[in-house]
Write a protein that holds these residues in place. Structure first.
Motif, PDB file in Angstrom:
ATOM      1  N   VAL A 168       0.677  -1.288   0.176  1.00 28.40           N
ATOM      2  CA  VAL A 168       0.020   0.004   0.145  1.00 28.40           C
ATOM      3  C   VAL A 168       0.811   1.423   0.001  1.00 28.40           C
ATOM      4  CG1 VAL A 168      -1.664   1.389   1.329  1.00 28.40           C
ATOM      5  CG2 VAL A 168      -2.146  -1.112   0.953  1.00 28.40           C
ATOM      6  N   LEU A 169       1.957   1.290   0.800  1.00 29.15           N
ATOM      7  CA  LEU A 169       2.840   2.522   0.915  1.00 29.15           C
ATOM      8  C   LEU A 169       3.414   2.374  -0.492  1.00 29.15           C
ATOM      9  CD1 LEU A 169       3.945   4.758   2.509  1.00 29.15           C
ATOM     10  CD2 LEU A 169       5.615   3.252   3.428  1.00 29.15           C
ATOM     11  N   GLY A 170       3.995   1.272  -0.958  1.00 28.37           N
ATOM     12  CA  GLY A 170       4.470   1.403  -2.318  1.00 28.37           C
ATOM     13  C   GLY A 170       3.670   1.870  -3.379  1.00 28.37           C
ATOM     14  N   HIS A 171       2.666   1.443  -3.362  1.00 28.57           N
ATOM     15  CA  HIS A 171       1.387   1.964  -4.336  1.00 28.57           C
ATOM     16  C   HIS A 171       1.388   3.612  -4.153  1.00 28.57           C
ATOM     17  CE1 HIS A 171      -1.534   1.580  -7.282  1.00 28.57           C
ATOM     18  NE2 HIS A 171      -2.568   2.724  -6.458  1.00 28.57           N
ATOM     19  N   ARG A 172       1.137   4.110  -3.006  1.00 26.97           N
ATOM     20  CA  ARG A 172       1.193   5.482  -2.752  1.00 26.97           C
ATOM     21  C   ARG A 172       2.409   6.261  -3.414  1.00 26.97           C
ATOM     22  NH1 ARG A 172      -3.759   6.622  -2.266  1.00 26.97           N
ATOM     23  NH2 ARG A 172      -4.696   6.466  -0.334  1.00 26.97           N
ATOM     24  N   LEU A 173       3.513   5.654  -3.159  1.00 29.34           N
ATOM     25  CA  LEU A 173       4.825   6.305  -3.803  1.00 29.34           C
ATOM     26  C   LEU A 173       4.781   6.362  -5.283  1.00 29.34           C
ATOM     27  CD1 LEU A 173       7.651   5.021  -1.640  1.00 29.34           C
ATOM     28  CD2 LEU A 173       6.489   7.389  -1.583  1.00 29.34           C
ATOM     29  N   SER A 174       4.109   4.996  -5.939  1.00 25.95           N
ATOM     30  CA  SER A 174       3.788   5.149  -7.301  1.00 25.95           C
ATOM     31  C   SER A 174       3.185   6.248  -7.962  1.00 25.95           C
ATOM     32  CB  SER A 174       3.385   3.646  -7.749  1.00 25.95           C
ATOM     33  OG  SER A 174       1.908   3.569  -7.703  1.00 25.95           O
ATOM     34  N   ALA A 194     -11.027  -4.031   0.805  1.00 25.51           N
ATOM     35  CA  ALA A 194     -10.409  -3.172   1.996  1.00 25.51           C
ATOM     36  C   ALA A 194     -10.541  -3.661   3.184  1.00 25.51           C
ATOM     37  CB  ALA A 194     -10.870  -1.862   1.882  1.00 25.51           C
ATOM     38  N   PRO A 195     -11.882  -4.465   3.510  1.00 27.47           N
ATOM     39  CA  PRO A 195     -11.645  -4.809   4.978  1.00 27.47           C
ATOM     40  C   PRO A 195     -10.673  -6.160   5.155  1.00 27.47           C
ATOM     41  CG  PRO A 195     -13.870  -4.733   4.451  1.00 27.47           C
ATOM     42  CD  PRO A 195     -12.776  -4.465   3.139  1.00 27.47           C
ATOM     43  N   GLN A 196     -10.162  -6.757   4.057  1.00 31.24           N
ATOM     44  CA  GLN A 196      -9.224  -7.949   4.222  1.00 31.24           C
ATOM     45  C   GLN A 196      -7.979  -7.266   3.914  1.00 31.24           C
ATOM     46  OE1 GLN A 196     -11.198  -9.752   0.651  1.00 31.24           O
ATOM     47  NE2 GLN A 196     -11.143 -11.692   2.082  1.00 31.24           N
ATOM     48  N   TYR A 197      -7.658  -6.179   4.026  1.00 29.70           N
ATOM     49  CA  TYR A 197      -6.172  -5.572   4.214  1.00 29.70           C
ATOM     50  C   TYR A 197      -6.126  -5.226   5.343  1.00 29.70           C
ATOM     51  CZ  TYR A 197      -4.629  -5.289  -0.858  1.00 29.70           C
ATOM     52  OH  TYR A 197      -4.175  -5.672  -1.987  1.00 29.70           O
ATOM     53  N   ARG A 198      -4.558  -5.507   5.842  1.00 24.17           N
ATOM     54  CA  ARG A 198      -4.297  -5.578   7.311  1.00 24.17           C
ATOM     55  C   ARG A 198      -3.063  -4.647   7.352  1.00 24.17           C
ATOM     56  NH1 ARG A 198      -8.503  -7.591   8.219  1.00 24.17           N
ATOM     57  NH2 ARG A 198      -8.787 -10.211   8.116  1.00 24.17           N
ATOM     58  N   ASN A 199      -2.921  -3.594   6.347  1.00 18.78           N
ATOM     59  CA  ASN A 199      -1.998  -2.632   6.608  1.00 18.78           C
ATOM     60  C   ASN A 199      -2.124  -1.657   7.699  1.00 18.78           C
ATOM     61  OD1 ASN A 199      -3.856  -1.881   4.285  1.00 18.78           O
ATOM     62  ND2 ASN A 199      -3.116   0.020   4.691  1.00 18.78           N
ATOM     63  N   LEU A 200      -1.180  -0.760   8.067  1.00 18.33           N
ATOM     64  CA  LEU A 200      -1.141   0.421   9.000  1.00 18.33           C
ATOM     65  C   LEU A 200      -1.932   1.246   8.402  1.00 18.33           C
ATOM     66  CD1 LEU A 200       2.680   0.363   9.536  1.00 18.33           C
ATOM     67  CD2 LEU A 200       0.898  -0.284  11.413  1.00 18.33           C
ATOM     68  N   GLY A 231       1.273   5.473  16.168  1.00 18.63           N
ATOM     69  CA  GLY A 231       1.343   4.599  17.289  1.00 18.63           C
ATOM     70  C   GLY A 231       0.653   3.071  17.003  1.00 18.63           C
ATOM     71  N   GLU A 232       0.120   2.912  15.752  1.00 19.67           N
ATOM     72  CA  GLU A 232      -0.140   1.786  15.263  1.00 19.67           C
ATOM     73  C   GLU A 232       0.903   0.764  14.832  1.00 19.67           C
ATOM     74  OE1 GLU A 232      -3.888   0.036  12.391  1.00 19.67           O
ATOM     75  OE2 GLU A 232      -2.991   1.692  11.672  1.00 19.67           O
ATOM     76  N   GLY A 256      -6.217  -0.579  11.207  1.00 22.53           N
ATOM     77  CA  GLY A 256      -5.785  -1.053  10.049  1.00 22.53           C
ATOM     78  C   GLY A 256      -5.349  -2.707   9.855  1.00 22.53           C
ATOM     79  N   ARG A 257      -4.545  -3.027  11.129  1.00 24.24           N
ATOM     80  CA  ARG A 257      -4.455  -4.233  11.325  1.00 24.24           C
ATOM     81  C   ARG A 257      -5.195  -5.127  11.348  1.00 24.24           C
ATOM     82  NH1 ARG A 257       0.284  -3.937   9.337  1.00 24.24           N
ATOM     83  NH2 ARG A 257       2.110  -3.201  10.785  1.00 24.24           N
ATOM     84  N   SER A 258      -6.635  -4.929  11.811  1.00 21.78           N
ATOM     85  CA  SER A 258      -7.705  -5.778  11.638  1.00 21.78           C
ATOM     86  C   SER A 258      -8.638  -5.506  10.644  1.00 21.78           C
ATOM     87  CB  SER A 258      -8.180  -5.711  13.291  1.00 21.78           C
ATOM     88  OG  SER A 258      -8.685  -4.481  13.540  1.00 21.78           O
TER      89      SER A 258
END
Lengths: 258, 99
Positions: A26-32, A84-90, A177-178, A230-232
């Protein structure tokens, strides 16, 4: 969107791998998203490079999750066929790019954690995780240097760059904090000695962040209430939009190759 | 350039890279960066993405004094007629081996 989402059996180890993989993807996609839009060609390439490093980390972790799940899923299934609800990213990773300052501060906060985390995880008794950590650590060390140097220059730069950097710190801070949380599933892995407790990196992260923000003449916010979820799978409204873009082709034309 | 002041122009840097088995740094191009540290980072990001090098130098472009292309005739043509300066007029003894 013509395909349905996969169902993942989230054993603690699969969940662990997906969480880290989702952070990176997700962070990599944001940077792209900066590709072709960055303030200068040099930074356009730098951000794309970092994005590609993260994409590589995500792929390794998804492959590992697939292997651990042993349900026939591939890394692409995890990336393109979960909602989205299956994604576990920060939550931090999915926040929109905003201006260059916000993108850089987001990267800095994450890299300051990931660099410590992966370096320590090189000692994991799980050989795959140790190998992923060894590769990720070198990449992340550079992400940290790159973003920290920019934080210093933005904060201690012009009046406008300082204002934008300060705004970014204030906006992003409740999402930091997450990174240090571990739920029961992750705690089981921590207790088994397979992975490290992210909370154990808080002091070192705090020191890095304090030092760089001070050098950047930026004020470090007081510890306060922190966002989580995000983790859940409880995400901000931003992740759905990101996934809609990222997943549209594989969902419309499953199995497409080029 | 005349419409911009020095304050608003990000300085230009020349980038030199030593390849994996190269002995010397070679000029590979240039880039814009606010200072030396960022120039080094940008050089890494722009010019070593495909494993091109193991060492980078960045030099402010304005630190380079270059010969004037308009003086090519004066500067370099006189050497063209001095072929005797090339070490090709004697036999290398076999014992020397590869040079």
């Amino acid at each position: 969107m013509t395909t349905t989402s996969i169902r993942v059996v989230e054993t603690p180890l699969v969940l662990y791998a997906l969480r880290r993989a989702d952070d990176a993807l997700v962070l990599g996609h944001r940077l792209s998203e900066w590709c072709g839009h960055a303030p200068a060609l040099e930074e356009d390439m730098a951000l794309a490079n970092i994005g590609l490093d993260l994409l590589g980390q995500a792929r390794s972790l998804y492959s590992y999750a697939a292997e651990m799940e042993a349900a026939g899923h591939t890394e692409d299934d995890f990336a393109f066929h979960r909602d989205a609800p299956q994604y576990r990213n920060l939550l931090l990773a999915e926040l929109p790019n905003g201006d260059f300052a916000r993108t850089i501060l987001r990267q800095f906060f994450y890299a300051a954690f990931a660099d410590l985390y992966w370096r320590a995880m090189m000692a994991s008794p799980d050989p795959t995780l140790a190998a992923i950590a060894a590769k990720s650590e070198k990449e992340t060390a550079y992400h940290l240097r790159h973003s920290a140097e920019w934080v210093i220059r933005l904060g201690d730069g012009t009046e406008e760059s300082h204002r934008r950097a300060a705004d970014a710190v204030a906006y992003l801070w409740p999402y930091t904090g997450e990174m240090f949380e571990a739920d029961a599933a992750e705690r089981a892995l921590v207790d088994a000695g397979t992975v490290l407790d992210p909370a154990g990196f808080r002091d070192a992260w705090d020191k890095t962040v304090s030092d760089i923000l001070a050098e950047a003449t930026l004020e470090k916010p007081a510890a306060g209430w922190m966002q989580q979820g995000g983790r859940s799978g409880r995400h901000s409204e931003h992740l759905g939009h990101l996934l809609a873009v990222m997943q549209s082709v594989p969902r419309a034309i499953p199995g497409a190759t080029w | 350039m005349s419409t911009q002041t020095n304050k608003t122009v990000t300085p230009l840097w020349e980038v030199f890279i030593r390849s994996r088995n190269g002995l010397a740094h070679k000029h590979v191009g240039s880039l814009h960066a606010a200072d030396a540290t960022l120039a080094l980072q940008a050089a890494r990001d722009v010019y070593t993405r495909r494993g091109e090098g193991l060492s980078i130098w960045v030099v402010p472009s304005n630190a380079i004094t270059a010969s004037d292309p308009g003086e090519k005739g004066m500067m370099f043509e006189p050497a063209e007629s001095k072929i005797y300066r090339h070490p090709t007029f004697y036999e290398v003894p076999d014992e020397v081996g590869h040079m």
